[in-house]
Motif scaffolding. Structure first.
Motif, short mmCIF file in Angstrom:
data_model
loop_
_atom_site.label_atom_id
_atom_site.label_comp_id
_atom_site.label_asym_id
_atom_site.label_seq_id
_atom_site.Cartn_x
_atom_site.Cartn_y
_atom_site.Cartn_z
N ALA A 1 0.84 -1.20 0.00
CA ALA A 1 0.00 0.00 0.00
C ALA A 1 0.87 1.25 0.00
O ALA A 1 0.60 2.21 -0.72
N THR A 2 1.92 1.23 0.82
CA THR A 2 2.77 2.41 0.94
C THR A 2 3.65 2.61 -0.29
O THR A 2 3.74 3.71 -0.82
N ARG A 3 4.25 1.52 -0.73
CA ARG A 3 5.26 1.64 -1.77
C ARG A 3 4.68 1.69 -3.18
O ARG A 3 5.17 2.41 -4.03
N VAL A 4 3.70 0.86 -3.41
CA VAL A 4 3.19 0.75 -4.78
C VAL A 4 1.92 1.57 -4.97
O VAL A 4 1.84 2.41 -5.86
N ALA A 5 0.95 1.32 -4.11
CA ALA A 5 -0.36 1.93 -4.33
C ALA A 5 -0.41 3.38 -3.89
O ALA A 5 -1.22 4.15 -4.37
N ASN A 6 0.47 3.74 -2.97
CA ASN A 6 0.42 5.06 -2.36
C ASN A 6 -0.95 5.31 -1.72
O ASN A 6 -1.54 6.38 -1.87
N ARG A 7 -1.43 4.29 -1.10
CA ARG A 7 -2.71 4.37 -0.39
C ARG A 7 -2.55 3.70 0.97
O ARG A 7 -1.54 3.06 1.24
N SER A 8 -3.57 3.81 1.79
CA SER A 8 -3.50 3.16 3.10
C SER A 8 -3.77 1.66 2.94
O SER A 8 -4.32 1.21 1.93
N GLN A 9 -3.40 0.93 3.96
CA GLN A 9 -3.58 -0.53 3.91
C GLN A 9 -5.06 -0.90 3.72
O GLN A 9 -5.39 -1.79 2.92
N GLY A 10 -5.92 -0.23 4.46
CA GLY A 10 -7.34 -0.56 4.36
C GLY A 10 -7.89 -0.31 2.97
O GLY A 10 -8.64 -1.11 2.43
N THR A 11 -7.49 0.81 2.42
CA THR A 11 -7.95 1.13 1.06
C THR A 11 -7.44 0.08 0.08
O THR A 11 -8.19 -0.40 -0.78
N LEU A 12 -6.20 -0.27 0.23
CA LEU A 12 -5.63 -1.26 -0.67
C LEU A 12 -6.39 -2.58 -0.58
O LEU A 12 -6.72 -3.19 -1.60
N SER A 13 -6.66 -2.99 0.63
CA SER A 13 -7.38 -4.24 0.83
C SER A 13 -8.68 -4.24 0.04
O SER A 13 -9.00 -5.20 -0.67
N GLU A 14 -9.39 -3.15 0.16
CA GLU A 14 -10.67 -3.08 -0.53
C GLU A 14 -10.51 -3.00 -2.04
O GLU A 14 -11.24 -3.65 -2.79
N LEU A 15 -9.53 -2.23 -2.47
CA LEU A 15 -9.31 -2.09 -3.92
C LEU A 15 -8.96 -3.43 -4.55
O LEU A 15 -9.39 -3.74 -5.66
N LEU A 16 -8.18 -4.21 -3.83
CA LEU A 16 -7.74 -5.48 -4.41
C LEU A 16 -8.83 -6.54 -4.35
O LEU A 16 -8.98 -7.33 -5.27
N ARG A 17 -9.55 -6.53 -3.27
CA ARG A 17 -10.54 -7.60 -3.10
C ARG A 17 -11.85 -7.29 -3.79
O ARG A 17 -12.59 -8.21 -4.15
N LYS A 18 -12.14 -6.04 -3.92
CA LYS A 18 -13.40 -5.67 -4.56
C LYS A 18 -13.15 -4.68 -5.69
O LYS A 18 -13.60 -3.53 -5.62
N PRO A 19 -12.43 -5.09 -6.69
CA PRO A 19 -12.13 -4.13 -7.76
C PRO A 19 -13.37 -3.78 -8.56
O PRO A 19 -14.18 -4.65 -8.87
N LYS A 20 -13.49 -2.51 -8.86
CA LYS A 20 -14.60 -2.08 -9.70
C LYS A 20 -14.19 -2.20 -11.16
O LYS A 20 -13.01 -2.06 -11.48
N PRO A 21 -15.13 -2.43 -12.03
CA PRO A 21 -14.77 -2.51 -13.45
C PRO A 21 -14.18 -1.18 -13.92
O PRO A 21 -14.56 -0.11 -13.43
N TRP A 22 -13.31 -1.28 -14.86
CA TRP A 22 -12.59 -0.12 -15.38
C TRP A 22 -13.54 0.99 -15.79
O TRP A 22 -13.34 2.16 -15.49
N ASP A 23 -14.60 0.59 -16.48
CA ASP A 23 -15.52 1.60 -17.03
C ASP A 23 -16.24 2.38 -15.94
O ASP A 23 -16.70 3.49 -16.19
N SER A 24 -16.37 1.79 -14.78
CA SER A 24 -17.11 2.51 -13.74
C SER A 24 -16.18 3.30 -12.83
O SER A 24 -16.64 3.96 -11.90
N LEU A 25 -14.90 3.25 -13.13
CA LEU A 25 -13.96 4.01 -12.31
C LEU A 25 -13.81 5.42 -12.85
O LEU A 25 -13.91 5.65 -14.05
N LYS A 26 -13.53 6.33 -11.95
CA LYS A 26 -13.27 7.70 -12.37
C LYS A 26 -11.82 8.03 -12.01
O LYS A 26 -10.90 7.49 -12.62
N SER A 27 -11.65 8.83 -10.99
CA SER A 27 -10.28 9.17 -10.64
C SER A 27 -9.54 7.99 -10.01
O SER A 27 -8.32 8.00 -9.89
N GLY A 28 -10.30 6.98 -9.64
CA GLY A 28 -9.68 5.82 -8.99
C GLY A 28 -8.87 4.94 -9.92
O GLY A 28 -8.21 4.00 -9.49
#
Length: 712
Positions: A561-588
């Motif tokens: 999370a710190t080195r690659v994602a530049n996000r917090s651990q909790g955010t990373l966990s959610e991003l990885l486990r519940k990825p949204k489809p590309w088309d529905s992403l905005k700034s994310g």
DNA sequence: TAAGAGTCAATACC
DNA sequence: GGTATTGACTCTTA
């Protein structure tokens, strides 16, 4: 800390005069189906509805839960009907009434299929507006869930190389140009058509030949796009990845002898390290072997240092995006080798294939790309390319495990001259004074751009793999062939990092050095590089691959999370486990691009980024403008509201209300807050968060299938 | 201005 | 100690 929740409140809330457990607002009305649709001002005499939640109609079919009071959440879970009556009612009449209710209202939830069913049966839509603007169903934005049935296709098994070629989904492909490009690639580099068809397309070679002979326009393709996507992505991968997928390797790296006789970098002198600290070196090597699970036997018996060195890292360098238990191997592909026996092909196929391939011939690299190898003495560098010449072949079939493919050794020896140039060049690079470009960020940036955007330059297209690819590959392979500390120092000097202190493996640096900062900036540039336009990521496959990689390499979420994602651990966990489809992403999208960029890096860089022993500078946190402004205005650090911890009863009530009305008005929320003795802000947050998370969950289920129906 | 999107970070959970 | 959950918050968007 339960907010404002006392035992007596809880008791009062759970008990009512009518015998039903009281709803959490201190009323009975929530459980009373007869009050559905009535407003708090109703004068009908029926139980008063203290929370003005309205229901679509009285059929009660969609939302059985509110009709069954025993389904209320308790501290111990969901109370069943019998217990409910035993513990609370002992009221036969009420029990009968509830049984009738249940029978009249079969358990049908508001899923798509059942909604249609309900509509047919009830003759009016379940979420049809009844009357009045206060009917939230009238404007329920969530009814769209029911309007667009979602059919989820089972996900394709992810145990093969194919997924590496399916992560990027281009919107449009010029199939004709693509096939021409691939034909050139196959022809120039003597790629085995069967191998390519198997490893890249997972298809019979006949399919590939058909495609190359008669490419169908993208827009006319309905079921066969996946093949073109795979080819497209394969062509745009760095050389290293392409080789890995084909289970091939640069011929130079396998060559044991050469005319110049200096192809062994492990035996080459290192002028800068005349006085090696052997103890430290031994320690480093042991550490490295341990990290990369290199057996001592393999390390000790290394008669072909380069080959072994590479093999030791093959599991990283040639790994597929989705890994099975056999990481990096292509043996886990679906189609068995037997299916690709040449006898399987008909005569025409075989002849056509022979036009494309010269499968038994290993050719020498003599194309223009070698002109940048800085070796003017290489007699092969500038030779013209005729049909009888042997062009350089960066793709050479790697030896199969069964020992086949060893009858070309003599030809390999002939091809060793470019190896000399590689290592001569590298040796010179090691001695290159700081500031000399070899290879620099520009090289890698170019490499990135090259494979991201594709190479439109015709001269480059003829070989597909750009010279930057080739140089970078050689460089990285060279790095993999030397002990880490030497590598790091050499790398930092040669690539322009001014610091001299190694940051890796020693684990002794307590603070980050200036070279760390430069290295950090370097990697940050790579990770933040944008994708080309018109490309999409299959976030599901990407995230599954990242998770697999993290698991295999023991990379913690915190460090990633710190080195690659530049996000917090909790955010990373959610991003990885519940990825949204590309088309529905905005700034994310940016975060997923960082994942992708990291995954595309060579193993040594990938692992260096997440190496715990390296003390990278901590990236700057995003500025919190609002709080900063407040702080500036008041001079006092703005305090974040303490986290509310809902009592289970409060949460249960909020969830029940949410199921009925995900978007209550401000007045309703204030009412709820009062009744639940909660802060209005907490209630607002609850609805906001729950709406978002429910919505995200739906999006998460809607990953577009990336498994276009197969042609054959 | 309200709602959505993205995120942090406290804390529960394993 | 690592991961998942979720209340609170900021910024963007309609």
């Amino acid at each position: 800390m339960y907010q404002n929740w006392r035992e007596e409140d809880l008791e009062a809330a759970m008990t009512s005069s009518s015998g039903y457990p009281r709803d959490s607002f201190g009323t009975d009305a929530l459980w009373d189906t007869e009050s559905f649709g009535r407003t708090p001002t109703s004068s009908s005499g029926t139980p008063y509805v203290s929370i003005p939640v309205q229901y679509p109609n009285n059929n009660g079919l969609l939302y059985q839960s509110q009709n069954a009071p025993w389904s209320a959440q308790t501290n111990d879970g969901i109370m069943d009907k019998d217990n409910y009556f035993n513990e609370n009612l002992e009221n036969v009449v009420e029990k009968e009434r509830c049984n009738e209710m249940e029978n009249a209202n079969p358990v049908v939830y508001a899923d798509d299929e059942n909604t249609n069913l309900l509509e047919e049966k009830s003759l009016f839509p379940a979420y049809q507006s009844t009357s009045g603007s206060d009917n939230f169903w009238y404007s329920n934005p969530y009814k769209a869930w029911n309007d667009n049935p979602i059919t989820l296709k089972p996900t394709e098994p992810m145990g093969n190389n194919m997924h590496q070629l399916e992560t990027l989904i281009p919107k449009n492909i010029d199939t004709e140009e693509l096939c021409e490009k691939l034909t050139r690639e196959i022809h120039n580099y003597n790629i085995c058509c069967q191998n390519f068809a198997k490893k890249v397309l997972n298809k019979h070679p006949r399919v590939l030949r058909r495609m190359l002979k008669d490419p169908k326009p993208w827009n006319e393709l309905r079921t066969g796009r996946l093949n073109y996507i795979r080819i497209h992505n394969w062509l745009n991968l760095p050389l290293e990845k392409r080789l890995g997928i084909l289970d091939m390797e640069l011929m130079e790296w396998k060559t044991g002898t050469s005319e110049t006789g200096n192809v062994d970098p492990l035996n080459a002198s290192l002028p800068d390290y005349d006085n090696l600290d052997t103890n430290q070196l031994t320690e480093l090597v042991a550490q490295e072997m341990n990290t990369h699970k290199i057996s001592r036997g393999k390390f000790a018996k290394n008669r072909q240092p380069i080959k072994e060195s590479q093999d030791a890292n093959d599991e990283y360098n040639h790994q597929p995006l989705q890994t099975s238990t056999n990481i990096g191997s292509s043996d886990d592909l679906v189609i068995p080798d037997s299916l690709f026996d040449s006898s399987y092909c008909d005569t025409n196929d075989y002849q056509y294939e022979n036009q494309l391939l010269h499968s038994s011939t290993i050719r020498m690299y003599n194309q223009q790309r070698n002109s940048d190898t800085e070796n003017s003495n290489d007699q092969y560098n500038n030779q013209p390319h005729s049909s009888n010449d042997q062009p350089i072949d960066p793709y050479r079939q790697r030896s199969f495990q069964n020992g086949a493919d060893f009858n070309v050794n003599s030809e390999r020896r002939q091809s060793s001259h470019s190896v000399d140039s590689v290592f001569n060049k590298m040796a010179r690079r090691r001695q290159t004074p700081p500031g000399r470009r070899s290879p620099s960020l520009d090289d890698v940036t170019y490499l990135d751009n090259s494979y991201r955007k594709g190479n439109d330059d015709e001269s480059s297209q003829s070989t597909s793999s750009s010279s930057a690819d080739f140089k970078a590959f050689k460089y990285y392979k060279g790095l993999l062939a030397a002990p880490r500390k030497i590598i790091d120092d050499a790398y930092r000097r040669s690539s322009g990092f001014h610091g001299t202190q190694s940051t890796s493996s020693s684990g002794s640096q307590a603070s980050s050095s200036s070279s760390d900062s430069e290295a950090f900036a370097y990697y940050e540039g790579l990770l933040a590089a944008p994708l080309a336009n018109d490309t999409a990521l299959d976030t599901k496959i990407l995230c599954d691959s990242i998770l697999q990689e993290m698991k295999t390499r023991y990379i913690s979420q915190s460090i990633f999370a710190t080195r690659v994602a530049n996000r917090s651990q909790g955010t990373l966990s959610e991003l990885l486990r519940k990825p949204k489809p590309w088309d529905s992403l905005k700034s994310g999208r940016g975060t997923y691009v960082r994942f992708f960029n990291w995954y595309q890096l060579p193993e040594n860089q990938r692992m260096e980024i997440v190496d715990k022993k390296i003390n990278w500078p901590v990236p700057e946190k995003k500025e919190v403008a609002g709080r900063r402004a407040t702080e500036a205005a008041t001079g006092v650090p703005a305090k974040k509201k303490p986290r509310t911890e809902f009592h289970p009863v409060q949460r249960s009530a909020l969830q029940t209300i949410f199921e009925e009305n995900p978007k209550p008005s401000a007045d309703v929320m204030a009412h709820i807050a009062r009744n639940l003795k909660l802060d209005i802000g907490a209630v607002e947050n609850f609805f906001q968060n729950t709406r978002k998370r429910t919505n995200d969950q739906e999006k998460c289920k809607r990953h577009p299938p990336n498994d276009y129906q197969e042609e054959n």
